[in-house]
Design a protein around this motif. Structure first.
Motif, mmCIF file in Angstrom:
data_model
loop_
_atom_site.group_PDB
_atom_site.id
_atom_site.type_symbol
_atom_site.label_atom_id
_atom_site.label_comp_id
_atom_site.label_asym_id
_atom_site.label_seq_id
_atom_site.Cartn_x
_atom_site.Cartn_y
_atom_site.Cartn_z
ATOM 1 N N GLU A 1 77.947 31.442 -28.725
ATOM 2 C CA GLU A 1 77.278 32.228 -29.659
ATOM 3 C C GLU A 1 77.988 31.619 -31.247
ATOM 4 O O GLU A 1 78.954 32.122 -31.500
ATOM 5 N N TYR A 2 77.370 31.107 -31.873
ATOM 6 C CA TYR A 2 77.860 30.588 -33.282
ATOM 7 C C TYR A 2 76.508 30.634 -34.419
ATOM 8 O O TYR A 2 75.283 30.499 -34.081
ATOM 9 N N ASP A 3 77.088 30.493 -35.412
ATOM 10 C CA ASP A 3 76.121 30.441 -36.641
ATOM 11 C C ASP A 3 76.135 28.932 -37.184
ATOM 12 O O ASP A 3 76.932 28.444 -38.029
ATOM 13 N N ASN B 1 70.424 28.607 -33.414
ATOM 14 C CA ASN B 1 71.786 28.680 -33.413
ATOM 15 C C ASN B 1 72.380 29.628 -34.609
ATOM 16 O O ASN B 1 72.784 28.927 -35.696
ATOM 17 N N LEU C 1 73.938 33.916 -35.989
ATOM 18 C CA LEU C 1 73.950 34.957 -35.837
ATOM 19 C C LEU C 1 73.315 36.230 -36.839
ATOM 20 O O LEU C 1 72.724 35.656 -37.739
ATOM 21 N N LYS D 1 68.131 25.660 -31.087
ATOM 22 C CA LYS D 1 68.579 25.587 -29.919
ATOM 23 C C LYS D 1 67.662 24.302 -29.163
ATOM 24 O O LYS D 1 66.667 24.143 -29.376
ATOM 25 N N GLN E 1 86.670 31.037 -29.705
ATOM 26 C CA GLN E 1 85.275 31.383 -29.112
ATOM 27 C C GLN E 1 85.680 31.319 -27.595
ATOM 28 O O GLN E 1 85.068 32.285 -26.948
#
Length: 657
Positions: free
Chosen positions: A572-574, A247, A249, A280, A370
């Motif tokens: 989608e996240y960091d 996870n 970006l 993930k 988000q």
């Protein structure tokens, strides 16, 4: 004589305050508060001498009265919120005075300590007419007094440097860490408040230092309720493996580092670049496309979940994910800071209103922003005043169409207001507009817990009257019944709209019910709850109909909620940018409390006693503990910098298409 009296009065106030708020007298504060009282007393005296002779005693009384008010108001604030108010909070005191009824109750209940703190002021009022007005203080005498004040300050600071410099030593509290409760005990309240004012005005952050302090390793005692079975110690990959999807970006940190305009910013970029991302896993995207409802429940706790009184909450707790080692820290600004941790995955910054301050920042990784990008209808609701804690500024910036009492919600006047009314009023706004994400901040569970002072407790009094509990404990459960009925109403409306089966519901507290002292919390828990860790043990309800109930023993906290939900929703996240981590990931767990106490899968560390209690079956040495201390310090530091520097704005410019 007035100079000596002022210094003695300040020292007396410090000593009485330390005893009544902490129960301690013999501590380093006994020495440092005396030294630091001298320059404050001299300053007050010099202010008095700036006035004509006939007014000087009156000015002295006024100054001492103001100082006495500060001590008493901090004591009352602590009795209510378990924290001291900061300079930033004092500038928003109007909102605190909405709790005037609770303030008056505390004044009545604590009249003894308050009377003791009033003694120097009242005595000066009585004797001031017999104090002969002092003569004009000549310039050279003023310089001499100033020199005495400076000398006393230098002596105090000198002793700080001669003493220990480990975590929460007087030196550390003066220069490095911000922990007002311990600072007031070890340095004195006046010094603590002066440091807070200085740090607020100069936008100070705690320093980063590498730990080299001695650590005491303890084995878990047989009767210790530290609930960490061997299976809860997860495997932690030391390196980021290839062929694993993380996870994160595609952020060009190298470009950010090269273009950084300061060494501090370069250090930030380097830090986040090197944070291990979470992988993930089988839960990633499990609820992608689902509707999502998140609820921050005021003063909620595991002890409010009872099959006989709160059947809906009980159902969710048994049929959903069961997080048996979940913790909710109490931060400086109680509810608002609790919201901030939940909604941002970051530790609130000390001394300010972090949620309100975030209203001017880019907040792209909140659930509201988000999911709005994913086409969700995103709304937020609160059943108290819409602008309390500046939520009318922060919550729209989190990505929500925000409604609250006085702005979009018609809630009957009460204290606290009804969560049932909020659900009845709000659900129709979104249940027919899937996909939706809704955020609620409840209020029915708010203190005081009394049938005469809490409208929700009074409303549900008959349902708890026969319980074999104290009146205070019964009043707490009674007001939490209102939350249960609100969730029941919400589920019913979701079912009638045909969307319940495709809706994920997350409920967790803003903080433990600090309106109850430890005696009442232990009564509700049915066991003695320790005040270092156990009091923060909490609950996280995560439920959707038809799911397989699952027990998660991994230690986790409210800081982990945002990354966990982001992973479940397939966003989608960091993961490197959050302090918290996805609970379902294989990363080593880390629960951090405001005191810098922490819990991992291998045990728990008490920052005040410097003791690490090892969980059964875990292999721990001092280097591990020191590394974790440094990790915790870094997370506190960089979390504050994310808010202070509007860091996500910089990150957005470096995300590769």
């Amino acid at each position: 004589m007035l100079l000596i009296y002022l210094i003695a009065a300040l020292y007396y106030l410090e000593s009485v305050f330390r005893i009544v708020f902490s129960g301690k007298f013999l501590s380093s504060g006994l020495f440092y508060s005396l030294l630091f009282a001298v320059p404050v007393g001299v300053l007050c005296y010099l202010i008095c001498t700036a006035f004509k002779e006939e007014k000087r005693n009156t000015v002295g009384c006024t100054l001492l009265g103001v100082i006495t008010f500060v001590f008493i108001s901090q004591f009352i604030y602590y009795k209510i919120f378990r924290m001291f108010y900061t300079l930033y909070s004092a500038s928003n005191a109007g909102q605190v005075f909405e709790f005037w009824e609770i303030i008056m109750i505390k004044l009545k209940n604590d009249i003894g300590p308050i009377s003791l703190m009033l003694v120097p002021f009242v005595l000066l009022l009585i004797v001031k007419k017999w104090i002969k007005p002092f003569k004009v203080v000549k310039t050279k005498e003023r310089f001499a007094l100033g020199g005495i004040a400076i000398l006393a300050q230098l002596i105090a600071v000198g002793f700080l440097h001669l003493g220990a410099k480990d975590a929460y030593s007087p030196y550390d509290l003066y220069y490095q860490h911000h922990y007002p409760i311990i600072a007031a005990e070890k340095l004195g309240l006046m010094t603590t408040l002066r440091l807070d004012a200085k740090r607020t005005l100069f936008d100070w952050n705690p320093g980063l230092t590498e730990s080299n302090q001695e650590v005491v390793l303890l084995s878990q005692a047989p009767d210790d309720d530290m609930d960490f079975p061997d299976s809860s110690v997860p495997a932690m990959s030391e390196n980021v493996e290839e062929n694993v999807d993380y996870n994160e970006l595609d952020i060009d940190f190298d470009k950010l580092i090269a273009e950084a305009d300061s060494e501090e910013m370069k250090a930030m970029h380097t830090y986040f670049k090197n944070v291990k991302p979470t992988a993930k896993n089988e839960y990633t995207g499990k609820y992608k496309g689902y509707n999502l409802i998140t609820i921050t429940a005021e003063g909620f706790s595991p002890y409010a979940i009872r099959e006989d009184l709160t059947p809906t909450l009980y159902k969710l707790s048994k049929e959903g994910y069961q997080f048996t080692n979940f913790y909710t820290p109490l931060w400086e600004l109680s509810t608002s800071d609790g919201e901030y941790a939940l909604c941002t995955g970051q530790i609130p910054k000390s001394g300010i209103w972090s949620m309100a301050s975030s209203g001017a920042n880019a907040m792209p990784f909140t659930l509201g922003n988000q999911l709005a990008k994913e086409g969700y209808k995103t709304m937020a609701f609160h059943d108290h005043d819409y602008d309390y804690y500046d939520r009318d500024i922060s919550h729209p910036n989190l990505g929500y169409d925000y409604r609250a009492k006085g702005k979009g919600l018609d809630i009957e006047e009460a204290w606290p207001e009804s969560d049932v009314e909020m659900m009845d009023e709000s659900a129709a706004e979104y249940v027919h507009d899937a996909p939706f994400h809704t955020y609620y901040m409840t209020v029915s569970g708010h203190m005081n817990y009394s049938f005469s002072e809490n409208d929700m407790s009074k409303k549900n009094e008959d349902l708890v009257k026969d319980l074999d509990l104290s009146e205070t404990a019964k009043a707490y459960l009674a007001c939490q019944i209102e939350l249960d009925r609100a969730i029941e109403s919400l589920l019913k409306q979701l079912e009638e709209a045909g969307v319940l089966d495709h809706t994920l519901i997350a409920i967790t507290p803003d903080h433990y019910p600090y309106g109850l002292n430890n005696e009442y919390i232990s009564e509700l828990a049915g066991k003695t709850v320790d005040e270092d860790f156990g009091i923060y043990k909490s609950t996280f309800l995560l439920y959707t109909p038809g799911m397989t109930p699952t027990v998660i023993d991994k230690p986790c906290s409210s800081l982990d909620v945002l990354p966990t939900l982001s992973n479940l929703m397939g966003l989608e996240y960091d993961s490197r940018l959050f302090v918290g981590t996805d609970i379902f990931s294989s990363s080593e767990p880390l629960v951090m409390l405001y005191s810098r106490n922490f819990i991992t899968g291998k045990g728990r560390y008490n920052a005040l006693t410097k003791e690490f209690t090892t969980a059964i079956g875990a292999d721990v040495d001092e280097d591990y503990v020191r590394d974790m201390i440094d990790t915790v310090d870094a997370k506190f530091y960089y979390s504050a910098k994310v808010l202070e520097e509007n860091y996500y704005e910089k990150i957005l410019s470096a995300i590769k298409e």
